[in-house]
Enzyme design. Structure first.
Site, PDB file in Angstrom:
ATOM      1  N   ARG A 156       0.829  -1.221   0.000  1.00  0.00           N
ATOM      2  CA  ARG A 156       0.000   0.000   0.000  1.00  0.00           C
ATOM      3  C   ARG A 156       0.858   1.264   0.000  1.00  0.00           C
ATOM      4  O   ARG A 156       0.493   2.270  -0.599  1.00  0.00           O
ATOM      5  CB  ARG A 156      -0.934   0.001   1.214  1.00  0.00           C
ATOM      6  CG  ARG A 156      -2.061  -0.985   1.037  1.00  0.00           C
ATOM      7  CD  ARG A 156      -2.914  -1.093   2.281  1.00  0.00           C
ATOM      8  NE  ARG A 156      -4.011  -2.003   2.047  1.00  0.00           N
ATOM      9  CZ  ARG A 156      -4.705  -2.593   3.001  1.00  0.00           C
ATOM     10  NH1 ARG A 156      -4.424  -2.374   4.267  1.00  0.00           N
ATOM     11  NH2 ARG A 156      -5.693  -3.408   2.692  1.00  0.00           N
TER      12      ARG A 156
ATOM     13  N   LYS B  97     -19.608 -17.120  -0.529  1.00  0.00           N
ATOM     14  CA  LYS B  97     -21.063 -17.055  -0.371  1.00  0.00           C
ATOM     15  C   LYS B  97     -21.733 -16.129  -1.374  1.00  0.00           C
ATOM     16  O   LYS B  97     -21.264 -15.028  -1.625  1.00  0.00           O
ATOM     17  CB  LYS B  97     -21.399 -16.553   1.028  1.00  0.00           C
ATOM     18  CG  LYS B  97     -21.021 -17.542   2.098  1.00  0.00           C
ATOM     19  CD  LYS B  97     -21.367 -16.981   3.447  1.00  0.00           C
ATOM     20  CE  LYS B  97     -21.210 -18.022   4.522  1.00  0.00           C
ATOM     21  NZ  LYS B  97     -21.458 -17.457   5.848  1.00  0.00           N
TER      22      LYS B  97
ATOM     23  N   GLY C  23      -9.831  -9.903  -2.252  1.00  0.00           N
ATOM     24  CA  GLY C  23      -8.742 -10.242  -1.345  1.00  0.00           C
ATOM     25  C   GLY C  23      -8.158 -11.600  -1.675  1.00  0.00           C
ATOM     26  O   GLY C  23      -6.988 -11.731  -2.042  1.00  0.00           O
TER      27      GLY C  23
END
Ligand code: ADP
Ligand code: MG
Length: 401
Positions: free
Chosen positions: A40, A198, A355
């Site tokens: 980052r 999910k 992610g």
């Protein structure tokens, strides 16, 4: 919609004597008190260099962890100060209180950098408080957002602050916006692969993508709810029966919008994830009650390759199997190889975001073979879901929000 870009506005303009407030995502992951990943920080170096080359003084602001509006040394940005200096190859001053940094900021000379303490030590940051934002805005002349990973949050340092200063997208944010816009506005054939655990976490994403893509390939745990909704036995697989109707409505939308919705016809199943030796390939419809789906099968991989071959842009979010446990990484790794090969051959433009899928691709050492890897998990998905982000909306030209 066009938005204000630092690179465009100040391409040939000096910023000498100006102070730029730069919102970065310096929420660096830590393990046992040490920084475990500097990505980052590395990502914002081009913007810092751009500003320094034009003579600007830089006031770096960021959040760090979740201190919930209270001073807490555990979440002090001071911990990363030496790392920031090292990466920026420049001395960096530090101000220990965001709201009492006026003097330090005013004393900055051209090209100098100061890092302010964690914004989230004040609850006003997450409340998008205008007074808080206006106070920080007094330190600078220009505001730049380079924190794509935070731009889905309507927080003071991302949103409210733009009311008080001329505001622009930094170089990283610009790259991220341009990549998502490439997907959203494409007239070329797009294949989207959406996997992960999910369906409940990605309903809006699927609903939006169905309208925009030629091929939507659904895999991973969330595909199980689609098999279940279509009447197939899924045994012990991860499945969300409550989302049966949602799955059916996405299938119906796909027909309506002429989107080729692809689900695997064969999968790997096992009775025990901890004992992968006992896994077998099964056709959907032939899964036993004591088995669970853990990866996609070879026929499915062939169908995926065909869809990718017929595309110009490929977007992938969410792994297609329980990739953390070998050999159930094989499906995701094979998909990564197919995309990487086509990208390297110049046949497709490939984008991944999220992610876990980014970790899966990195674990296969294929990250360099993708055209673009988004740095924002949640913000990348939200942008694709809603066609906009709060932090990007406020940078749009002629936007009166
Ligand atoms: P991303 O972070 O890329 O958006 P998600 O967080 O939605 O992806 O999902 C990642 C998780 O999905 C992984 O932990 C992986 O093990 C899990 N997963 C993938 N396929 C299956 C499956 N068939 N059954 C259970 N979990 C799965
Ligand atoms: Mg995830």
């Amino acid at each position: 919609m066009p938005y204000k870009k630092l690179s465009q506005e100040f391409a040939n303009q000096s910023l000498a004597g100006k102070k730029v407030i730069l919102r970065a995502d310096l929420n660096l992951p830590m393990q046992s008190g040490f920084i475990s990943d500097k990505t980052r920080l590395i990502n914002i170096v081009p913007t810092i260099k751009f500003l320094q080359q034009r003579g600007a003084a830089i006031i770096l602001i960021s959040h760090f962890g979740r201190p919930d509006g209270e001073f807490n040394q555990k979440y002090s940005l001071k911990q990363i100060l030496s790392c920031v200096q090292q990466e920026l190859e420049t001395p960096v001053f530090f101000a220990g209180d965001v709201l009492k940094a006026s003097k330090e900021c005013s004393e900055l000379k051209d090209g100098e950098v100061i890092l302010l303490e964690n914004l989230r030590f004040y609850k006003e940051e997450e409340q998008n408080d205008s007074y808080f934002a206006s106070k920080i805005a007094t330190y600078g002349d220009i505001y730049v957002n380079d924190a794509f990973g935070c731009s889905h949050r309507k927080h003071a340092s991302i949103h409210a602050i733009t009311k008080f200063l001329p505001s622009f997208a930094g170089l990283l944010l610009q790259k991220e916006i341009d990549n998502v816009e490439k997907i959203l506005s494409s007239k070329e054939a797009i294949t989207c692969l959406v996997g992960g655990s999910k369906i409940s976490t990605k309903i809006d994403l699927l609903k939006n993508l169905v309208k925009k893509t030629q091929n939507l390939i659904i895999g991973g745990g969330m595909a199980n709810t689609f098999y279940y909704a279509s009447g197939s036995e899924v045994g012990k697989s991860l499945c969300e029966p409550d989302y049966k109707d949602i799955a059916l409505s996405i299938i119906a939308d796909a027909k309506k919008y002429n989107c080729n919705l692809i689900l695997a016809e064969d999968v790997f199943v096992t009775k025990d994830v901890a004992n992968p030796g006992g896994c077998r390939i099964a056709k959907i419809g032939e899964i036993k009650q004591d088995e669970m789906i853990v990866d996609i099968g070879f026929e499915a991989l062939k169908a995926i390759e065909l869809a990718i071959n017929a595309s110009k842009i490929v977007v992938w979010n969410g792994p297609f199997g329980v990739f953390e446990k070998r050999p159930f990484n094989i499906g995701s790794e094979t998909i990564a190889r197919i995309i990487a090969q086509k990208t390297n051959g110049g046949k497709i433009y490939s984008i991944i975001g999220g992610g876990d899928v980014v970790s899966a691709v990195a674990a296969s050492c294929l990250s360099d073979s993708f055209s673009y890897i988004s740095t924002g998990g949640g913000s990348f998905l939200e942008y694709l879901e809603k066609n906009s982000l709060p932090g990007v909306d406020v940078l749009k030209i002629n936007d009166d929000a």
